[in-house]
Write an enzyme that holds these catalytic residues in place. Structure first.
Site, PDB file in Angstrom:
ATOM      1  N   CYS A 223      -5.984 -14.434  -3.420  1.00  0.00           N
ATOM      2  CA  CYS A 223      -7.238 -14.563  -2.686  1.00  0.00           C
ATOM      3  C   CYS A 223      -7.020 -15.403  -1.429  1.00  0.00           C
ATOM      4  CB  CYS A 223      -8.299 -15.178  -3.577  1.00  0.00           C
ATOM      5  SG  CYS A 223      -8.662 -14.112  -4.959  1.00  0.00           S
TER       6      CYS A 223
ATOM      7  N   TYR B  83       5.906 -19.303   7.283  1.00  0.00           N
ATOM      8  CA  TYR B  83       6.436 -19.246   8.642  1.00  0.00           C
ATOM      9  C   TYR B  83       6.553 -17.853   9.240  1.00  0.00           C
ATOM     10  CZ  TYR B  83       9.982 -21.470   5.459  1.00  0.00           C
ATOM     11  OH  TYR B  83      10.705 -21.949   4.397  1.00  0.00           O
TER      12      TYR B  83
ATOM     13  N   ARG C  11      21.467 -19.856   1.908  1.00  0.00           N
ATOM     14  CA  ARG C  11      20.861 -18.558   2.226  1.00  0.00           C
ATOM     15  C   ARG C  11      21.889 -17.421   2.292  1.00  0.00           C
ATOM     16  NH1 ARG C  11      16.109 -18.038   5.120  1.00  0.00           N
ATOM     17  NH2 ARG C  11      16.319 -20.178   5.863  1.00  0.00           N
TER      18      ARG C  11
ATOM     19  N   GLY D 258      23.513 -23.126   6.870  1.00  0.00           N
ATOM     20  CA  GLY D 258      22.656 -22.609   7.934  1.00  0.00           C
ATOM     21  C   GLY D 258      23.011 -21.252   8.488  1.00  0.00           C
TER      22      GLY D 258
HETATM   23  C1  LIG Z   1      18.956 -26.248   3.069  1.00  0.00           C
HETATM   24  C2  LIG Z   1      20.201 -26.966   3.200  1.00  0.00           C
HETATM   25  C3  LIG Z   1      21.424 -26.289   3.203  1.00  0.00           C
HETATM   26  C4  LIG Z   1      21.533 -24.793   3.134  1.00  0.00           C
HETATM   27  O1  LIG Z   1      21.023 -24.151   4.236  1.00  0.00           O
HETATM   28  P1  LIG Z   1      21.120 -22.559   4.337  1.00  0.00           P
HETATM   29  O2  LIG Z   1      20.414 -22.237   5.594  1.00  0.00           O
HETATM   30  O3  LIG Z   1      20.404 -22.013   3.145  1.00  0.00           O
HETATM   31  O4  LIG Z   1      22.551 -22.187   4.348  1.00  0.00           O
HETATM   32  C5  LIG Z   1      22.571 -27.044   3.271  1.00  0.00           C
HETATM   33  N1  LIG Z   1      22.534 -28.396   3.340  1.00  0.00           N
HETATM   34  C6  LIG Z   1      21.366 -29.061   3.336  1.00  0.00           C
HETATM   35  C7  LIG Z   1      21.379 -30.538   3.394  1.00  0.00           C
HETATM   36  C8  LIG Z   1      20.173 -28.395   3.288  1.00  0.00           C
HETATM   37  O5  LIG Z   1      19.028 -29.068   3.300  1.00  0.00           O
END
Ligand SMILES: *Cc1c(COP(=O)(O)O)cnc(C)c1O
Length: 443
Positions: free
Chosen positions: A365, A338, A297, A249
């Site tokens: 489109c 989003y 990410r 995250g």
């Molecule tokens: C999407 C996800 C991640 C990675 O999240 P990032 O924001 O891309 O770092 C990690 N663990 C789980 C369970 C996820 O669904």
């Protein structure tokens, strides 16, 4: 331009990534084109791994959350960097296995894993399944029994920390399709249930509080909540986890509304999480668990850019100027999904001053087929190469064939050399699975 990556502008005024001139890349490989910088990806994987090594005695593992960007090559890089991966579908699992990724370092996620996906995981002997339901535990128990194994699992829990980009809130009730709430007794109940299963080995808990998070306290608060729960489980059901997975995250830079973090600052997120974990464990007299984190990410996002060629330009006097490119929501659906923000530049005129405010439109489109709205650019003209930054995560992995557009290929650049890691689709690929029933055939 971006001191942490290999992005620079060369003397021709062209954008460069990984030592490769973007105008040349566009000429050689065509557009639209995803370009991934190998050095950046490896650097981020190392930052996380070294933090666990240095601050936690190596008692843990980094899992690359491969839904951010999944293709065979990325699993090879993860393996070479000595980290694990998480997968969220049979397709991601298959891709990892096809790349020869060691199954014991694969964690399987999903709120509704299909029976065949679970079987595929068990057959491959994945290291761990992150369970998210009673029936799933029953299924794993039964199928593991048939195979004569005890499947390791974690339980997905929901600590009631809802994190957003620049803030977080604590919620008492949790509305999420993921996980079991720590607050309302459901996480406790499923813990007790999992412990009764003979062919399931409950190792601990997993939580993932959201994505594109910058607040360090969000992560430490989640750790605190989870460890309070862990302490209560020791009292109530006598269970002490040996593993804790705190998800991913960590936020990245998309536009100047976001902070640009250095690798050291990413390390600090993990350090803070580790500090909180140590503090909680020592306060509660709990053993330090094996630690897992799952960044996606932040490993690949800023490593990637997308190159497009500018086509039609529509100036609507007094309203807006649309600069249309040869891609769109089919290669980057995030604005449509989003209203995500991105920063574009003209890669062939990277030193020129911005003189206009435009919106970058795709070729689908759909009026909502936009890549960026109200962004600054020099006066764009047909044939310019437009680069969009920070498209390495959740772009290729979310791409689709809407309007029967071809999903762009992806090249990996290192020391000025670019090679395909995903080849271009062809029109033939589009019709490969199409079938004309006998009664509709032309005679
Ligand atoms: C999407 C996800 C991640 C990675 O999240 P990032 O924001 O891309 O770092 C990690 N663990 C789980 C369970 C996820 O669904």
């Amino acid at each position: 331009m971006n001191e942490r990556s290999t992005l620079t502008v060369n003397e021709k005024g062209h954008l460069e990534i990984g030592g490769a001139d973007c105008v040349e890349l566009a000429k050689t490989f065509g557009t639209p084109l995803y370009v991934m910088d190998e050095a950046y990806i490896r650097r981020m994987m190392r930052v996380y791994r070294r933090t666990i090594d240095g601050e936690y005695n190596g008692n843990g593992m980094v899992l690359y959350a491969s839904k951010a960007f999944s293709c065979k090559a990325i699993y090879r890089i993860a393996e070479e960097e000595n980290i694990g991966v998480d997968v969220v579908s049979g397709g991601e699992l298959f891709t990892a296995l096809q790349a020869g990724f060691p199954a014991e370092k694969i964690y399987m996620h999903g709120n509704n894993k299909l029976p065949h996906e679970l079987e595929e995981g068990l057959n491959a002997k994945v290291g761990c399944i992150v369970a998210d339901g009673y029936e799933e535990i029953d299924f794993i128990d039964r199928e593991a029994g048939k195979r004569g194994i005890r499947q390791k699992i974690l339980l997905r829990v929901n600590p009631g920390v809802e994190a957003h980009t620049h803030a977080f809130v604590q919620t008492a009730t949790t509305d999420s399709k993921f996980g079991f709430s720590l607050q309302d007794g459901t996480a406790e109940a499923i813990t007790a249930y999992a412990l009764t299963k003979e062919n399931v080995c409950l190792e601990g808990y997993h939580c993932h509080i959201g994505s594109q998070i910058f607040e360090k306290q969000s992560f430490s608060l989640a750790v605190k909540k989870c460890m309070e729960f862990v302490a209560s489980m020791r009292e109530k059901v006598g269970f002490i986890p040996t593993k804790m997975n705190f998800g991913g995250g960590y936020g990245i830079w998309y536009t100047d509304e976001d902070r640009k973090l250095t690798p050291e600052e990413y390390a600090e997120y993990v350090q803070e999480l580790i500090q909180e974990l140590k503090k909680q464990a020592s306060e509660k007299g709990l053993p330090l668990p094996y630690l897992l984190i799952e960044p996606g990410r932040s490993i690949v996002g800023e490593a990637g850019i997308t190159l497009y060629t500018v086509g039609a330009i529509k100036e609507i006097p007094g309203v807006k100027t649309y600069v249309a490119v040869d891609g769109g929501m089919f290669d980057n659906p995030r604005y449509a999904l989003y209203q995500s923000k991105y920063t574009p530049i003209l890669a062939n005129r990277a030193k020129e001053e911005n003189t206009q405010i435009v919106s970058i439109a795709g070729k689908c489109c759909e009026s909502g087929d936009l890549i960026a709205v109200n962004v600054n650019l020099p006066k764009a003209k047909r044939g310019d190469i437009l680069a969009v930054f920070s498209t390495g995560a959740y772009n290729y992995s979310m791409a689709m064939n809407y309007n029967r557009n071809l999903i762009p290929p992806c090249v990996l650049v290192k020391d000025g050399v670019a090679e395909y890691i995903v080849k271009p689709q062809t029109y033939e690929d589009l019709v490969r699975n199409d079938v004309i029933p006998e009664r509709l055939k032309k005679e």
